[in-house]
Enzyme design. Structure first.
Site, PDB file in Angstrom:
ATOM      1  N   LYS A  51      -7.209   3.131  -3.310  1.00  0.00           N
ATOM      2  CA  LYS A  51      -7.607   3.184  -1.907  1.00  0.00           C
ATOM      3  C   LYS A  51      -7.834   4.640  -1.504  1.00  0.00           C
ATOM      4  O   LYS A  51      -7.112   5.536  -1.948  1.00  0.00           O
ATOM      5  CB  LYS A  51      -6.498   2.536  -1.074  1.00  0.00           C
ATOM      6  N   LYS A 107     -10.514  -0.040  -2.303  1.00  0.00           N
ATOM      7  CA  LYS A 107     -10.353  -0.172  -0.848  1.00  0.00           C
ATOM      8  C   LYS A 107     -10.746   1.127  -0.163  1.00  0.00           C
ATOM      9  O   LYS A 107     -10.235   2.194  -0.485  1.00  0.00           O
ATOM     10  CB  LYS A 107      -8.919  -0.542  -0.486  1.00  0.00           C
ATOM     11  N   ASP A 139       0.853  -1.196   0.000  1.00  0.00           N
ATOM     12  CA  ASP A 139       0.000   0.000   0.000  1.00  0.00           C
ATOM     13  C   ASP A 139       0.885   1.242   0.000  1.00  0.00           C
ATOM     14  O   ASP A 139       1.657   1.455   0.943  1.00  0.00           O
ATOM     15  CB  ASP A 139      -0.891   0.035   1.249  1.00  0.00           C
TER      16      ASP A 139
END
Length: 288
Positions: free
Chosen positions: A203, A239, A140
């Protein structure tokens, strides 16, 4: 044609001139008409199986992370609920998780100068490579917001592409930090640039310093994923992360994904929620 036009021209292929008021109206309609039908135990179980269980504290120790991982190992599948999708930690704890983990759960690591992304590209690439070498299945990272706000799309995209290359077989989740981007127009552009640069997931937020996930940001990002898939044939995950602490909130994001992207995205391969506080509330609702 210059490289900078390459990215500008890519954005022109999509509808990026979107209005915040229109997005709010669409989101409110989905929430008012569709959320209630997803407030049930089966949906709660599916959401649980899509959680990235996170421990991203400055005070984390190796013992903390070991115990954190053991809790995931000890999951007994209450009410036939699958385990969480992944454990997410800082890169220096990836090997600890790998040593402690005995369950079939992915190992995710933040990297790339998380959470600010303000460091050298070489450092971001090296940190990503080290995390993957240590056993991370997923990485991430945060986009370089400075590049984006300066409209330096070339360096932004090339940096993501280089980090993606350093991931090897690991999946790359690109965090937009939507609370800093603020407008729907900026969120749409950042989504498309991340997708174009090879992101496997986009995300919302880090949960560090800026407003976390919002239904409006989620709607814009899912719309970008849908339009990108229609043009390229490549499916990318979504996400939601940052401040999602109740089952009620989690169901809102589940519903947005369902309405915009469809049922085929409602699994851990394409849908995640970053959670450190949500777990207990979700389990309580499943047990009830």
């Amino acid at each position: 044609m210059t490289e900078i036009n390459k990215y500008t021209d890519t954005l022109k292929k999509y509808k990026t001139d979107i209005k915040d008021a229109d997005i709010s109206k669409a989101v409110n309609e989905i929430i008012s008409k569709k959320v209630a039908q997803n407030q049930n135990k089966e949906v709660y179980k599916r959401i649980y199986s899509c959680l990235d269980l996170t421990s991203l504290n400055a005070t984390d120790t190796r013992e903390d992370i070991w115990k954190f991982t053991e809790k995931v190992n000890d999951w007994d599948g209450a009410s036939d609920t699958p385990n969480v999708a992944a454990i997410c930690v800082y890169p220096n704890f990836v090997e600890t998780v790998k040593e402690a983990l005995t369950s079939d759960v992915k190992i995710a690591s933040v990297a790339g100068g998380f959470p600010s992304s303000q460091t050298f590209s070489e450092v971001k690439i090296a940190e990503t490579a080290l995390a993957v070498a240590g056993g991370a299945d997923e990485i991430d990272i945060v986009i370089n917001l400075g590049y984006f706000l300066d409209e330096n799309y070339e360096e932004l995209a090339e940096e993501i592409d280089e980090i993606k290359h350093a991931c090897r077989e690991a999946k790359l989740k690109v965090i937009l930090e939507t609370g800093a981007l603020k407008s729907a127009k900026n969120i749409m552009k950042a989504s498309l640039l991340a997708l174009y640069s090879g992101a496997d997931f986009i995300k919302t937020s880090t949960g560090k310093g800026y407003e976390g996930a919002t239904p409006e940001a989620a709607y814009v990002m899912c719309t970008a994923i849908k339009e990108y898939a229609a043009k390229t044939g490549r499916k990318v995950g979504f996400k939601a992360s940052g401040g999602i602490s109740t089952t009620e909130d989690a169901v809102k994001y589940y519903t947005i994904v369902k309405e915009v992207l469809g049922d085929e995205y409602l699994n851990s391969e394409y849908f995640r929620i970053g959670a450190s506080k949500l777990v207990n509330d979700l389990l309580d609702n499943i047990k009830e």
